[in-house]
Scaffold this motif. Structure first.
Motif, short mmCIF file in Angstrom:
data_model
loop_
_atom_site.label_atom_id
_atom_site.label_comp_id
_atom_site.label_asym_id
_atom_site.label_seq_id
_atom_site.Cartn_x
_atom_site.Cartn_y
_atom_site.Cartn_z
N ASP A 1 0.83 -1.22 0.00
CA ASP A 1 0.00 0.00 0.00
C ASP A 1 0.86 1.26 0.00
OD1 ASP A 1 -2.12 -1.73 0.26
OD2 ASP A 1 -2.99 -0.71 1.98
N ARG A 2 1.86 1.28 0.85
CA ARG A 2 2.72 2.48 0.94
C ARG A 2 3.42 2.75 -0.38
NH1 ARG A 2 2.43 4.62 5.62
NH2 ARG A 2 2.08 3.36 7.46
N LEU A 3 3.88 1.69 -1.04
CA LEU A 3 4.56 1.87 -2.33
C LEU A 3 3.58 2.27 -3.44
CD1 LEU A 3 7.08 -1.11 -2.17
CD2 LEU A 3 7.57 1.33 -1.85
N ARG A 4 2.38 1.71 -3.42
CA ARG A 4 1.39 2.00 -4.46
C ARG A 4 0.68 3.33 -4.26
NH1 ARG A 4 -2.85 -2.46 -5.18
NH2 ARG A 4 -3.40 -1.18 -6.96
N PHE A 5 0.28 3.61 -3.01
CA PHE A 5 -0.61 4.75 -2.75
C PHE A 5 0.00 5.82 -1.85
CE2 PHE A 5 -3.32 0.81 -2.71
CZ PHE A 5 -3.73 0.90 -4.03
N GLY A 6 1.13 5.55 -1.25
CA GLY A 6 1.72 6.50 -0.31
C GLY A 6 1.02 6.49 1.05
N ALA A 7 0.11 5.55 1.26
CA ALA A 7 -0.65 5.43 2.49
C ALA A 7 -1.20 4.01 2.58
CB ALA A 7 -1.81 6.43 2.51
N VAL A 8 -1.60 3.63 3.78
CA VAL A 8 -2.18 2.31 4.00
C VAL A 8 -3.71 2.45 3.99
CG1 VAL A 8 -2.43 0.43 5.68
CG2 VAL A 8 -0.19 1.50 5.30
N VAL A 9 -4.37 1.53 3.29
CA VAL A 9 -5.83 1.52 3.24
C VAL A 9 -6.35 0.78 4.47
CG1 VAL A 9 -7.85 0.69 1.97
CG2 VAL A 9 -5.86 1.60 0.72
N ASP A 10 -7.23 1.43 5.22
CA ASP A 10 -7.87 0.84 6.39
C ASP A 10 -9.38 0.84 6.17
OD1 ASP A 10 -5.52 0.41 7.92
OD2 ASP A 10 -5.52 2.49 8.58
N PHE A 11 -10.07 -0.15 6.74
CA PHE A 11 -11.51 -0.21 6.51
C PHE A 11 -12.30 -0.89 7.62
CE2 PHE A 11 -9.50 -3.82 4.55
CZ PHE A 11 -10.29 -4.89 4.92
N LEU A 12 -11.65 -1.51 8.57
CA LEU A 12 -12.36 -2.16 9.67
C LEU A 12 -12.46 -1.18 10.83
CD1 LEU A 12 -10.48 -5.57 9.46
CD2 LEU A 12 -12.77 -5.06 8.60
N ASP A 13 -13.68 -0.81 11.18
CA ASP A 13 -13.92 0.24 12.16
C ASP A 13 -14.78 -0.30 13.30
OD1 ASP A 13 -14.34 2.73 13.43
OD2 ASP A 13 -16.06 3.19 12.14
N PHE A 14 -14.13 -0.59 14.44
CA PHE A 14 -14.84 -1.07 15.62
C PHE A 14 -15.00 0.06 16.62
CE2 PHE A 14 -13.44 -5.03 13.81
CZ PHE A 14 -14.46 -5.91 14.13
N TYR A 15 -16.14 0.06 17.30
CA TYR A 15 -16.42 1.15 18.25
C TYR A 15 -17.49 0.71 19.25
CZ TYR A 15 -20.56 1.76 15.36
OH TYR A 15 -21.74 1.55 14.70
#
Length: 165
Positions: free
Chosen positions: A114-128
């Motif tokens: 992710d860092r190499l492709r997008f410059g950031a990590v994709v996150d999507f699991l949101d617990f609360y």
């Protein structure tokens, strides 16, 4: 002399984690707009599309892009080197270490991609719970946490044998 453990287990975990991590991130990026939220279990769990330019909990997110990237790529390379060294050290102490090392390495590679492709990590699991959210994470992050937990458990179950003199 005991036969060294096979690298198949950690390599299989590494590959499985990377494939699952990248597939789930691709699905989220294809189906969600940035910051879009889909409640899955109201009051507990959402799917959402976020990116994290920093480390865990967004640390270093404000650093200059090029230095942040160099730092995170270096840290990932170092982590993979440590995992390779660790495998050599622990491969005969129990299969739990092979599983742990494979999970940690797979998580590191998944987030590095992710860092190499997008410059950031994709996150999507949101617990609360209520208004208290745990920072969003992904499959790679989960694999790293489970791997570290297994490594700790293995260290408790299979303490290093004292060498014979």
């Amino acid at each position: 002399m005991k036969k060294p453990g096979s690298p198949i287990i950690p390599l299989a975990w590494l590959l499985a984690v990377v494939v699952l991590d990248q597939a789930t991130k691709a699905w989220v990026m294809d189906r969600f707009a940035m910051f879009e939220l889909l409640p899955v279990i109201p009051g507990l769990f959402n799917l959402t599309y976020l990116t994290n330019t920093g480390a865990a909990f967004g640390m270093l997110a404000g650093a200059q892009t090029i230095w942040r990237q160099v730092f995170f790529v270096g840290v990932a390379a170092l982590a993979l080197g440590v995992m390779a060294f660790s495998y050599r050290q622990f491969r005969n102490q129990g299969k739990i270490f092979a599983h742990a090392i494979g999970l940690i390495a797979g998580g590191a590679v998944g987030n590095l991609i992710d860092r190499l492709r997008f410059g950031a990590v994709v996150d999507f699991l949101d617990f609360y719970v209520g208004s208290h959210h745990w920072p969003a994470f992904n499959v790679a992050d989960s694999a790293i946490c489970v791997g570290v937990g297994l490594f700790i458990l293995g260290s408790l179950l299979y303490p290093p044998q004292e060498s014979e003199k």
